[in-house]
Design an enzyme around this catalytic site. Sequence first.
Site, PDB file in Angstrom:
ATOM      1  N   SER A  62      40.687 -43.565 -68.526  1.00 31.60           N
ATOM      2  CA  SER A  62      39.764 -44.349 -68.184  1.00 31.60           C
ATOM      3  C   SER A  62      38.595 -44.144 -69.006  1.00 31.60           C
ATOM      4  CB  SER A  62      39.402 -43.888 -66.758  1.00 31.60           C
ATOM      5  OG  SER A  62      40.376 -44.025 -66.023  1.00 31.60           O
TER       6      SER A  62
HETATM    7  N1  SAH Z   1      43.413 -39.924 -64.950  1.00 35.92           N
HETATM    8  C1  SAH Z   1      44.242 -39.985 -66.513  1.00 35.92           C
HETATM    9  C2  SAH Z   1      44.164 -41.639 -66.635  1.00 35.92           C
HETATM   10  C3  SAH Z   1      45.304 -42.207 -65.731  1.00 35.92           C
HETATM   11  S1  SAH Z   1      45.991 -43.847 -66.560  1.00 35.92           S
HETATM   12  C4  SAH Z   1      43.398 -39.662 -67.468  1.00 35.92           C
HETATM   13  O1  SAH Z   1      42.437 -39.099 -67.322  1.00 35.92           O
HETATM   14  O2  SAH Z   1      43.935 -39.772 -68.630  1.00 35.92           O
HETATM   15  C5  SAH Z   1      47.145 -43.990 -64.838  1.00 35.92           C
HETATM   16  C6  SAH Z   1      48.252 -43.159 -65.178  1.00 35.92           C
HETATM   17  O3  SAH Z   1      49.056 -43.441 -63.621  1.00 35.92           O
HETATM   18  C7  SAH Z   1      49.238 -43.520 -65.930  1.00 35.92           C
HETATM   19  O4  SAH Z   1      49.602 -42.544 -66.961  1.00 35.92           O
HETATM   20  C8  SAH Z   1      50.401 -43.913 -65.215  1.00 35.92           C
HETATM   21  O5  SAH Z   1      51.758 -43.630 -65.903  1.00 35.92           O
HETATM   22  C9  SAH Z   1      50.357 -43.318 -63.903  1.00 35.92           C
HETATM   23  N2  SAH Z   1      51.006 -43.662 -62.926  1.00 35.92           N
HETATM   24  C10 SAH Z   1      51.405 -45.063 -62.385  1.00 35.92           C
HETATM   25  N3  SAH Z   1      52.051 -45.143 -61.315  1.00 35.92           N
HETATM   26  C11 SAH Z   1      52.224 -43.956 -60.838  1.00 35.92           C
HETATM   27  C12 SAH Z   1      52.899 -43.198 -59.677  1.00 35.92           C
HETATM   28  N4  SAH Z   1      53.609 -44.117 -58.807  1.00 35.92           N
HETATM   29  N5  SAH Z   1      52.863 -41.803 -59.773  1.00 35.92           N
HETATM   30  C13 SAH Z   1      52.137 -41.183 -60.449  1.00 35.92           C
HETATM   31  N6  SAH Z   1      51.551 -41.703 -61.657  1.00 35.92           N
HETATM   32  C14 SAH Z   1      51.481 -42.952 -61.736  1.00 35.92           C
END
Ligand code: SAH
Length: 218
Positions: A62
């Site tokens: 993000s």
């Molecule tokens: N907070 C992160 C950015 C997250 S992007 C940072 O600082 O880098 C969103 C993430 O959510 C992705 O890596 C994706 O793989 C994950 N995601 C999607 N669905 C999910 C689920 N059901 N459980 C856990 N993670 C999930």
Amino acid sequence: MHGMDRERLNMVRKQLMRRNIRDRAVLEAMSTVPRHLFLPENVRQYAYEDRALPLSAGQTVSQPFIVALMAQALMLTGNERVLEVGTGSGYAAAILSLLTAEVYTIEIVPDLAETAQARLAALGYHNVHVLLCDGTSGLPEHAPYDAMAVAAASPWVPQPLRQQLADGGRLVIPVGGRDDQLLLRLTRQGEMIKTERLSGVRFVPLIGEHAWKEGEGH
Ligand code: SAH
């Protein structure tokens, strides 16, 4: 001062302080965590720009402002147990780890979970626990949580997350369609849950049992 350190302080001043991020602990954490070290080599040079950046597996880190906005909205004082859904690079988890006691962060993509876990350990963020599972079910073993942050877009608030919120606890989550969402803050007040709208946002989808199913919602 190292060039990246200077860029990071500029980022805090221009992108956060000028946009109403006021929580001193959040500003301090954002000034401290080396965002560039959480990124793939080919995008490190953009680490302190005002934008989201690509990770592997089609996922993104993000925009710094959104990480700060979510962290501020959780109103952490230093002794909470926090759950993050969507570890991604581990950057937001590192920020949260400086604001509270324990952080549990869940990732569903094995490569991302492994890389984030190794990186967080190497950089010394020892109060972060990375788990590989479906975050839409939360993490009942360590519930309830004083604060929860969901870093992927959901069509609704997954029921298990609502249930794992402590009394007085805050849950910040982007809810809406695949293309744009509203960032909501839910606060549990006994049996009641108060909902506030924080901002329009755009996140990658939350894929799992209690959110989108793979390939759905386009
Ligand atoms: N907070 C992160 C950015 C997250 S992007 C940072 O600082 O880098 C969103 C993430 O959510 C992705 O890596 C994706 O793989 C994950 N995601 C999607 N669905 C999910 C689920 N059901 N459980 C856990 N993670 C999930």
